[in-house]
Design a protein around this motif. Structure first.
Motif, PDB file in Angstrom:
ATOM      1  N   LEU A  28       0.750  -1.299  -0.087  1.00 23.78           N
ATOM      2  CA  LEU A  28       0.058  -0.124   0.250  1.00 23.78           C
ATOM      3  C   LEU A  28       0.798   1.340  -0.027  1.00 23.78           C
ATOM      4  O   LEU A  28       0.671   2.205  -0.826  1.00 23.78           O
ATOM      5  N   TYR A  29       1.779   1.351   1.023  1.00 22.03           N
ATOM      6  CA  TYR A  29       2.507   2.783   1.182  1.00 22.03           C
ATOM      7  C   TYR A  29       3.688   2.544   1.909  1.00 22.03           C
ATOM      8  O   TYR A  29       3.748   1.697   2.765  1.00 22.03           O
ATOM      9  N   LYS A  30       4.685   3.371   1.870  1.00 22.83           N
ATOM     10  CA  LYS A  30       5.834   3.093   2.702  1.00 22.83           C
ATOM     11  C   LYS A  30       6.407   4.675   3.040  1.00 22.83           C
ATOM     12  O   LYS A  30       6.365   5.654   1.980  1.00 22.83           O
ATOM     13  N   PHE A  31       7.139   4.827   3.967  1.00 28.34           N
ATOM     14  CA  PHE A  31       7.684   5.983   4.561  1.00 28.34           C
ATOM     15  C   PHE A  31       9.021   5.891   5.067  1.00 28.34           C
ATOM     16  O   PHE A  31       9.048   4.934   6.061  1.00 28.34           O
ATOM     17  N   CYS A  32      10.045   6.221   4.399  1.00 34.57           N
ATOM     18  CA  CYS A  32      11.458   6.036   4.791  1.00 34.57           C
ATOM     19  C   CYS A  32      12.157   7.307   5.213  1.00 34.57           C
ATOM     20  O   CYS A  32      11.863   8.411   4.654  1.00 34.57           O
ATOM     21  N   TYR A  33      12.731   7.393   6.379  1.00 30.70           N
ATOM     22  CA  TYR A  33      13.241   8.713   6.886  1.00 30.70           C
ATOM     23  C   TYR A  33      14.415   8.505   8.000  1.00 30.70           C
ATOM     24  O   TYR A  33      14.411   7.298   8.624  1.00 30.70           O
ATOM     25  N   ASP A  34      15.281   9.330   7.692  1.00 29.36           N
ATOM     26  CA  ASP A  34      16.741   8.947   8.437  1.00 29.36           C
ATOM     27  C   ASP A  34      16.930   9.947   9.518  1.00 29.36           C
ATOM     28  O   ASP A  34      17.889   9.844  10.372  1.00 29.36           O
ATOM     29  N   LYS A  35      16.309  11.071   9.527  1.00 29.11           N
ATOM     30  CA  LYS A  35      16.728  11.942  10.774  1.00 29.11           C
ATOM     31  C   LYS A  35      18.172  12.208  10.881  1.00 29.11           C
ATOM     32  O   LYS A  35      18.872  12.021  11.965  1.00 29.11           O
ATOM     33  N   ASP A  36      18.681  12.557   9.620  1.00 29.03           N
ATOM     34  CA  ASP A  36      20.159  12.930   9.466  1.00 29.03           C
ATOM     35  C   ASP A  36      21.035  11.773   9.649  1.00 29.03           C
ATOM     36  O   ASP A  36      22.380  12.266   9.965  1.00 29.03           O
ATOM     37  N   THR A  37      20.659  10.501   9.688  1.00 28.95           N
ATOM     38  CA  THR A  37      21.581   9.446  10.057  1.00 28.95           C
ATOM     39  C   THR A  37      21.190   8.336   8.914  1.00 28.95           C
ATOM     40  O   THR A  37      19.867   7.959   8.834  1.00 28.95           O
ATOM     41  N   ASN A 128      15.844   3.453  14.676  1.00 31.87           N
ATOM     42  CA  ASN A 128      16.943   3.454  15.671  1.00 31.87           C
ATOM     43  C   ASN A 128      16.578   4.243  17.175  1.00 31.87           C
ATOM     44  O   ASN A 128      17.370   4.361  18.020  1.00 31.87           O
ATOM     45  N   GLU A 129      15.245   4.424  17.083  1.00 33.61           N
ATOM     46  CA  GLU A 129      14.842   5.220  18.495  1.00 33.61           C
ATOM     47  C   GLU A 129      13.633   4.272  18.910  1.00 33.61           C
ATOM     48  O   GLU A 129      13.053   3.744  17.890  1.00 33.61           O
ATOM     49  N   SER A 130      13.301   4.311  20.031  1.00 35.69           N
ATOM     50  CA  SER A 130      12.247   3.527  20.759  1.00 35.69           C
ATOM     51  C   SER A 130      10.975   3.888  19.943  1.00 35.69           C
ATOM     52  O   SER A 130      10.589   5.218  20.084  1.00 35.69           O
ATOM     53  N   ILE A 131      10.105   2.821  19.622  1.00 34.95           N
ATOM     54  CA  ILE A 131       8.704   3.194  19.237  1.00 34.95           C
ATOM     55  C   ILE A 131       7.761   2.196  19.909  1.00 34.95           C
ATOM     56  O   ILE A 131       6.694   2.281  19.375  1.00 34.95           O
ATOM     57  N   PHE A 132       7.954   1.896  21.028  1.00 33.20           N
ATOM     58  CA  PHE A 132       7.457   1.093  21.757  1.00 33.20           C
ATOM     59  C   PHE A 132       6.365   1.591  22.812  1.00 33.20           C
ATOM     60  O   PHE A 132       6.573   2.829  23.363  1.00 33.20           O
ATOM     61  N   SER A 133       5.174   1.222  22.505  1.00 29.78           N
ATOM     62  CA  SER A 133       3.994   1.804  23.705  1.00 29.78           C
ATOM     63  C   SER A 133       4.079   3.524  23.691  1.00 29.78           C
ATOM     64  O   SER A 133       3.798   4.190  24.770  1.00 29.78           O
ATOM     65  N   THR A 134       4.211   3.899  22.426  1.00 36.36           N
ATOM     66  CA  THR A 134       4.155   5.254  21.939  1.00 36.36           C
ATOM     67  C   THR A 134       3.130   5.601  21.027  1.00 36.36           C
ATOM     68  O   THR A 134       3.292   5.090  19.992  1.00 36.36           O
ATOM     69  N   MET A 135       2.199   6.505  21.201  1.00 39.84           N
ATOM     70  CA  MET A 135       1.481   6.853  20.215  1.00 39.84           C
ATOM     71  C   MET A 135       1.908   7.789  19.269  1.00 39.84           C
ATOM     72  O   MET A 135       2.376   9.146  19.617  1.00 39.84           O
ATOM     73  N   GLU A 136       2.028   7.454  18.078  1.00 39.89           N
ATOM     74  CA  GLU A 136       2.344   8.413  16.824  1.00 39.89           C
ATOM     75  C   GLU A 136       1.712   8.313  15.826  1.00 39.89           C
ATOM     76  O   GLU A 136       1.178   7.497  15.280  1.00 39.89           O
ATOM     77  N   THR A 137       1.484   9.734  15.156  1.00 38.53           N
ATOM     78  CA  THR A 137       0.732   9.846  13.951  1.00 38.53           C
ATOM     79  C   THR A 137       1.469  10.360  12.834  1.00 38.53           C
ATOM     80  O   THR A 137       1.253  10.752  11.940  1.00 38.53           O
TER      81      THR A 137
END
Length: 464
Positions: A28-37, A128-137
């Motif tokens: 369906l869709y993908k989003f790739c981002y690096d945050k300067d890394t 490379n950053e924690s994504i657990f138990s966090t609501m993100e939009t």
């Protein structure tokens, strides 16, 4: 007869092919981002990413359709990953979807350390950053098409109402159930509108509701006209909302997923007597709880009693600080008032220092006593003395307006008294004529009452 068998075989082939095609996951869709890394394939991060994708694939046959894990304990090569399968799919379909997403992840996002990949039956994410138990939009996206025609005039309004209802059902899922719901609405012309909402199970009900509201808001950018979007999916990292005019989920599985947990078995209706062991089980914990509660209350009250003197001292210190702040003048104000301590404004000199007349910006006249720098009195002692003097008010005392401690200067600011002191009238050749001898004798007699008047000064006339 042979032709009938041939037709049956062809129909069976197409039926099996159709089932297989339906089981295959669709990107369906993908989003790739690096945050300067970024990373390279042969780097430690690249190796850890392959291990992570392998671990996610190995655990993709879980019954709850969700799994998260971490590879490497130390940054910057630590990597977090998770997958979420659609709430109606079987463990086998979930495994195939996660395997496809993991297989294509490095080609879809070859260098970025963060990515979210959505298929129609699952979502895979790593960072490379924690994504657990966090609501993100964010990040997210919306995909839509208009491959199915509808004559329903109120289609957009019905969609808005339906996705709102299905989002509410998903967010209100009971404890232990998937945050997943499906809902349908009948349209004119024997058409049915299908909808689906789902959140990752590691976020709270409130967070799930907020995420789904954000997902629904994304529809406003694409789907305000039915000609543009008769099927759409709003995809966010922590949730997704979808609708369409053709079935795209297993309706029976959707109903089971949001069913409530089984109720507890009914108690025995027998009316036997309560045993002594049951009474002990009830009384002992109750008494123990009351003892603990009493001990806790006693400790709290004792702590408050010990803290009371410190609280009073703290309040006193704050009150003193407020008083000192209200009395303190800055050097620039005093310099402006006295014309930078001009000799023309000097009205007196003594062992303590010099006195200058000044005028504040509001027109008030002041007398500035500029203390000698040779004084050994410290700044804190000076402020304490000022605070004490400022509280004293008497008709025979010149009122202290404030002070200034800055640039090694110590100054007292009084209200300006234009008539000066008694010595100006006694020793000035012109003004001494204003005091005849009867008046001077009266002043002399009044001075003899100094000791008695001092008590009255303290007890009656002086306020602080």
């Amino acid at each position: 007869m042979p032709s009938f068998n041939l037709i049956s075989s062809v129909l069976l082939f197409f039926y099996i092919f159709d089932l297989a095609a339906d089981a295959n996951p669709s990107f369906l869709y993908k989003f790739c981002y690096d945050k300067d890394t970024t990373f390279t394939t042969n780097s430690t991060y690249g190796t850890n990413l392959n291990l992570l994708l392998s671990s996610l694939t190995s655990n993709a046959n879980r019954i709850d359709g969700f799994y998260n894990t971490t590879v490497e304990q130390q940054p910057p090569d630590r990597i977090y990953g998770l997958f979420l399968c659609r709430g109606d799919v079987t463990p086998d379909v979930c495994r195939d979807c996660v395997a496809a997403a993991a297989r294509n992840a490095t080609s879809l996002c070859p260098m970025e350390k963060n990515s979210v990949i959505w298929y129609d039956k699952c979502m895979l994410r790593y960072s490379n950053e924690s994504i657990f138990s966090t609501m993100e939009t964010w990040p997210g996206g919306t995909v839509w098409d208009n491959d199915t025609f509808t004559e329903e005039e109120d289609f957009v309004d019905i969609v808005a109402s339906l996705v709102k209802d299905v989002a509410s059902e998903a967010a209100d899922a009971p404890m232990g159930a998937k945050k997943f719901a499906t809902k349908e609405a009948n349209l004119s012309g024997s058409q049915t509108l299908y909808s689906l909402a789902q959140c990752t199970p590691d976020i709270s009900d409130v967070a799930c509701n907020l995420c789904l509201e954000s997902a629904i808001t994304e529809f406003s950018d694409c789907c305000r006209q039915k000609e543009k979007a008769t099927r759409a999916s709003s995809l966010l990292p922590s949730c997704n909302v979808q609708y369409g005019l053709t079935p795209f989920y297993n309706k029976t599985a959707g109903e089971v997923s949001r069913s409530k947990p089984s109720p507890l078995p009914p108690r025995d209706s027998g009316k036997g007597k309560i045993s002594s062991q049951t009474i002990i089980y009830i009384i002992v914990p109750t008494v123990g709880f009351l003892v603990l509660l009493s001990t806790f209350c006693y400790c709290i009250l004792r702590r408050k009693a010990r803290m009371k003197p410190y609280l009073l001292k703290d309040q006193k210190d704050k009150s003193k600080a407020r008083t000192m702040n209200s009395l303190q003048y800055d050097m620039s104000t005093i310099e402006a008032a006295t014309d930078n301590f001009s000799d023309a404004n000097m009205i007196g000199v003594g062992g303590f220092g010099s006195v200058y007349k000044g005028t504040l910006a509001n027109g008030q006249e002041i007398a500035v006593k500029r203390l000698s720098r040779s004084s050994k009195q410290g700044a804190e002692e000076f402020k304490n003395e000022v605070a004490l003097v400022a509280k004293l008010q008497h008709r025979n005392l010149v009122r202290l307006l404030g002070f200034c401690v800055e640039r090694e200067e110590r100054m007292l600011i009084y209200e300006f008294v234009p008539n000066k002191s008694l010595d100006c009238f006694l020793f000035d050749t012109e003004k001494q004529k204003q005091l005849d001898w009867p008046t001077r004798l009266k002043i002399k007699r009044n001075r003899s009452w100094t000791s008695i008047s001092s008590y009255r000064f303290k007890a009656e006339d002086c306020t602080s």
